[in-house]
Design an enzyme around this catalytic site. Structure first.
Site, PDB file in Angstrom:
ATOM      1  N   SER A 141      52.430  42.441  37.658  1.00 45.30           N
ATOM      2  CA  SER A 141      52.587  41.153  38.334  1.00 45.30           C
ATOM      3  C   SER A 141      52.352  39.998  37.375  1.00 45.30           C
ATOM      4  O   SER A 141      51.488  40.068  36.493  1.00 45.30           O
ATOM      5  CB  SER A 141      51.555  41.095  39.460  1.00 45.30           C
ATOM      6  OG  SER A 141      51.373  39.784  39.903  1.00 45.30           O
ATOM      7  N   TYR A 165      43.268  40.954  43.053  1.00 46.43           N
ATOM      8  CA  TYR A 165      44.602  41.585  43.003  1.00 46.43           C
ATOM      9  C   TYR A 165      45.143  41.532  41.577  1.00 46.43           C
ATOM     10  O   TYR A 165      45.573  42.545  41.010  1.00 46.43           O
ATOM     11  CB  TYR A 165      45.563  40.869  43.965  1.00 46.43           C
ATOM     12  CG  TYR A 165      47.011  41.166  43.673  1.00 46.43           C
ATOM     13  CD1 TYR A 165      47.547  42.408  43.969  1.00 46.43           C
ATOM     14  CD2 TYR A 165      47.835  40.214  43.055  1.00 46.43           C
ATOM     15  CE1 TYR A 165      48.879  42.694  43.661  1.00 46.43           C
ATOM     16  CE2 TYR A 165      49.148  40.491  42.754  1.00 46.43           C
ATOM     17  CZ  TYR A 165      49.669  41.739  43.062  1.00 46.43           C
ATOM     18  OH  TYR A 165      50.971  42.021  42.749  1.00 46.43           O
ATOM     19  N   LYS A 169      45.794  44.619  38.665  1.00 40.64           N
ATOM     20  CA  LYS A 169      47.039  44.909  37.931  1.00 40.64           C
ATOM     21  C   LYS A 169      46.784  44.884  36.424  1.00 40.64           C
ATOM     22  O   LYS A 169      47.320  45.695  35.673  1.00 40.64           O
ATOM     23  CB  LYS A 169      48.133  43.898  38.308  1.00 40.64           C
ATOM     24  CG  LYS A 169      48.653  44.067  39.721  1.00 40.64           C
ATOM     25  CD  LYS A 169      49.437  45.362  39.872  1.00 40.64           C
ATOM     26  CE  LYS A 169      49.950  45.591  41.278  1.00 40.64           C
ATOM     27  NZ  LYS A 169      50.678  46.860  41.442  1.00 40.64           N
TER      28      LYS A 169
HETATM   29  C1  UD1 Z   1      51.225  36.291  44.483  1.00 34.34           C
HETATM   30  C2  UD1 Z   1      51.031  36.707  43.067  1.00 34.34           C
HETATM   31  C3  UD1 Z   1      52.234  37.513  42.625  1.00 34.34           C
HETATM   32  C4  UD1 Z   1      52.416  38.692  43.557  1.00 34.34           C
HETATM   33  C5  UD1 Z   1      52.542  38.221  44.978  1.00 34.34           C
HETATM   34  C6  UD1 Z   1      52.536  39.437  45.866  1.00 34.34           C
HETATM   35  C7  UD1 Z   1      49.638  35.048  41.934  1.00 34.34           C
HETATM   36  C8  UD1 Z   1      49.618  33.808  41.151  1.00 34.34           C
HETATM   37  N1  UD1 Z   1      50.855  35.514  42.240  1.00 34.34           N
HETATM   38  O1  UD1 Z   1      52.287  35.404  44.493  1.00 34.34           O
HETATM   39  O2  UD1 Z   1      52.034  37.997  41.341  1.00 34.34           O
HETATM   40  O3  UD1 Z   1      53.565  39.411  43.207  1.00 34.34           O
HETATM   41  O4  UD1 Z   1      51.432  37.398  45.311  1.00 34.34           O
HETATM   42  O5  UD1 Z   1      52.175  39.142  47.140  1.00 34.34           O
HETATM   43  O6  UD1 Z   1      48.610  35.603  42.249  1.00 34.34           O
HETATM   44  N2  UD1 Z   1      52.589  29.288  50.315  1.00 34.34           N
HETATM   45  C9  UD1 Z   1      52.488  28.315  51.306  1.00 34.34           C
HETATM   46  N3  UD1 Z   1      52.349  28.720  52.591  1.00 34.34           N
HETATM   47  C10 UD1 Z   1      52.327  30.045  52.968  1.00 34.34           C
HETATM   48  C11 UD1 Z   1      52.451  31.034  51.953  1.00 34.34           C
HETATM   49  C12 UD1 Z   1      52.570  30.617  50.644  1.00 34.34           C
HETATM   50  O7  UD1 Z   1      52.501  27.128  51.013  1.00 34.34           O
HETATM   51  O8  UD1 Z   1      52.179  30.342  54.174  1.00 34.34           O
HETATM   52  C13 UD1 Z   1      52.750  28.871  48.926  1.00 34.34           C
HETATM   53  C14 UD1 Z   1      51.637  29.405  48.034  1.00 34.34           C
HETATM   54  O9  UD1 Z   1      50.558  28.506  48.013  1.00 34.34           O
HETATM   55  C15 UD1 Z   1      52.371  29.495  46.684  1.00 34.34           C
HETATM   56  C16 UD1 Z   1      53.819  29.815  47.076  1.00 34.34           C
HETATM   57  O10 UD1 Z   1      53.943  29.449  48.440  1.00 34.34           O
HETATM   58  O11 UD1 Z   1      52.353  28.265  46.050  1.00 34.34           O
HETATM   59  C17 UD1 Z   1      54.151  31.284  46.932  1.00 34.34           C
HETATM   60  O12 UD1 Z   1      53.150  32.038  47.571  1.00 34.34           O
HETATM   61  P1  UD1 Z   1      53.288  33.605  47.816  1.00 34.34           P
HETATM   62  O13 UD1 Z   1      54.623  33.933  48.361  1.00 34.34           O
HETATM   63  O14 UD1 Z   1      52.088  34.055  48.598  1.00 34.34           O
HETATM   64  O15 UD1 Z   1      53.243  34.237  46.375  1.00 34.34           O
HETATM   65  P2  UD1 Z   1      52.213  33.996  45.161  1.00 34.34           P
HETATM   66  O16 UD1 Z   1      50.855  33.713  45.660  1.00 34.34           O
HETATM   67  O17 UD1 Z   1      52.844  33.044  44.216  1.00 34.34           O
END
Ligand code: UD1
Length: 363
Positions: A141, A165, A169
């Site tokens: 990841s 998490y 990894k």
């Molecule tokens: C994280 C991991 C990534 C992993 C993935 C698997 C980190 C930095 N990245 O991705 O390596 O493959 O999880 O699950 O740890 N968001 C919102 N509202 C929501 C959900 C998300 O605003 O309800 C925003 C988050 O704050 C983030 C973006 O959307 O900025 C993407 O979030 P998400 O899809 O959860 O993935 P990551 O956290 O980037």
């Protein structure tokens, strides 16, 4: 190891033909099963269904027009059960997806994350070694980079994981490197995904997490279909163009194509290689909201709330190494991810619930 025809009909001598897929019922795992079946691989799948459902295999088979092969319900930490699978089947290579993956949950349940993600990987490695199986594609990841700053990150960026998490990894990567040093027959291809999203174009397969989705795209899709009233945008005070966090979203079909290409590259020899998988372009949370809204033809209601603990402002891949090494490049953009995700959500407003089950492989 047998000779296997590839999709061009040209025999690819020396590449694995029977592949064990751990976590094959999950989001990326199920799409990988389709991709590998489409390219002539024989599969053995193991999954504990902790965040997935066996219903998915009937759909995989419908798309691929082939039986998945043997499917076992087991926890990869159960060495006896895993070993029995390796006793029964002649496995050439393993693609290892099985893991917990919710960043927030990992901060609340670190022991469970280390136990499953790290303990599951060491159990798998010891069973592989006992059975003389030395080829592994490992699902890593971009989270290993942590808060590495702005701009595309290549594989030399120092790891600074910021949550259990991500640390799990990173620990697995260290263990795999040690195993490759100790056992020179081992070949490990470690793929650091950025943010896989989207769905199979058929609308039959997609992302269907148990409970409330942690990830952005499945959450937005459930808002669009009316299962949830609004998205909560985690922070609009980041130093980015619109204040929301930036990620590199990668279509799940591009992601799994890279795994299939990886299998063709065990032929390059043993040792560990690490590659980023991403598009190389950043999209903010609001970019995703707007692209999804364009795909489904309706606005996505949202409210801005505080930042999510453990989140970083920006993570974008420099994925040029894998393009140079294997010629793999993603071909699908954010609009395609939103279109396919919406197609799946529309056809399956409640996910896989209630769909037909395929008979399980008997122990
Ligand atoms: C994280 C991991 C990534 C992993 C993935 C698997 C980190 C930095 N990245 O991705 O390596 O493959 O999880 O699950 O740890 N968001 C919102 N509202 C929501 C959900 C998300 O605003 O309800 C925003 C988050 O704050 C983030 C973006 O959307 O900025 C993407 O979030 P998400 O899809 O959860 O993935 P990551 O956290 O980037």
């Amino acid at each position: 190891m047998r000779t296997r025809p590839n999709h061009t009909g040209i025999p690819a001598a020396g590449t694995p033909s029977t592949v064990l897929v751990t976590g094959g019922a999950g989001f990326i795992g199920s799409h990988a099963c389709v991709e590998l079946l489409d390219h002539g691989y024989e599969l053995i799948v193991v999954d504990d269904y902790s965040n997935s459902t066996p219903q998915v295999f009937a759909r995989v088979e419908r798309i691929a027009g082939r039986f998945v092969g043997a499917v076992y319900e087991l926890d990869i930490r159960d060495r006896r059960a895993l070993s029995a699978v390796f006793d029964r089947h002649s496995v050439d290579a393993v693609v290892h997806f099985a893991a917990h993956k919710a960043v927030g949950e990992s901060t609340r349940m670190p022991i469970q994350y280390y136990d499953t993600n790290v303990g599951g990987t060491t159990a798998l490695l010891s069973v592989m070694r006992e059975h003389g199986v030395h080829q592994l594609v490992f699902s890593s990841s971009c989270s290993v980079y942590g808060d590495a700053g702005r701009g595309p990150l290549d594989e030399t960026t120092p790891a600074r994981p910021t949550n259990p998490y991500a640390t799990s990894k990173w620990l697995c990567e260290q263990i795999l490197a040690d195993v490759c040093r100790r056992t020179p027959e081992f070949a490990v291809l470690c793929l650091r995904y950025f943010n896989p999203a989207g769905a199979h174009a058929s609308g039959l397969l997609g992302e269907d997490p148990h409970g409330t989705p942690d990830n952005l795209m499945p959450y937005v899709a459930q808002v669009a279909v009316g299962r949830r009233d609004r998205l909560r945008v985690f922070g609009d005070d980041y130093a980015t163009t619109d204040g929301t966090a930036i990620r590199d979203y990668l279509h799940v079909m591009d992601t799994v194509e890279a795994h299939r290409v990886a299998l063709d590259h065990f032929i390059d020899g043993p040792g560990m290689r690490v590659f980023n998988l991403g598009v190389g372009r950043g999209s903010s949370v609001m970019d995703v909201v707007n692209a999804f809204s364009a795909a489904c033809g309706r606005p996505i209601p949202y409210e801005v709330v505080g930042r999510r603990p453990g989140d970083v402002p920006e993570l974008v891949a420099d994925a040029s190494a894998v393009a140079r090494a294997w010629g793999w490049r993603p071909t699908r953009d954010l609009a395609a991810m939103c279109r396919d995700s919406w197609h799946f959500q529309q056809l399956n407003p409640h996910g896989y619930a209630g769909s037909a089950r395929r008979p399980a492989t008997k122990e």
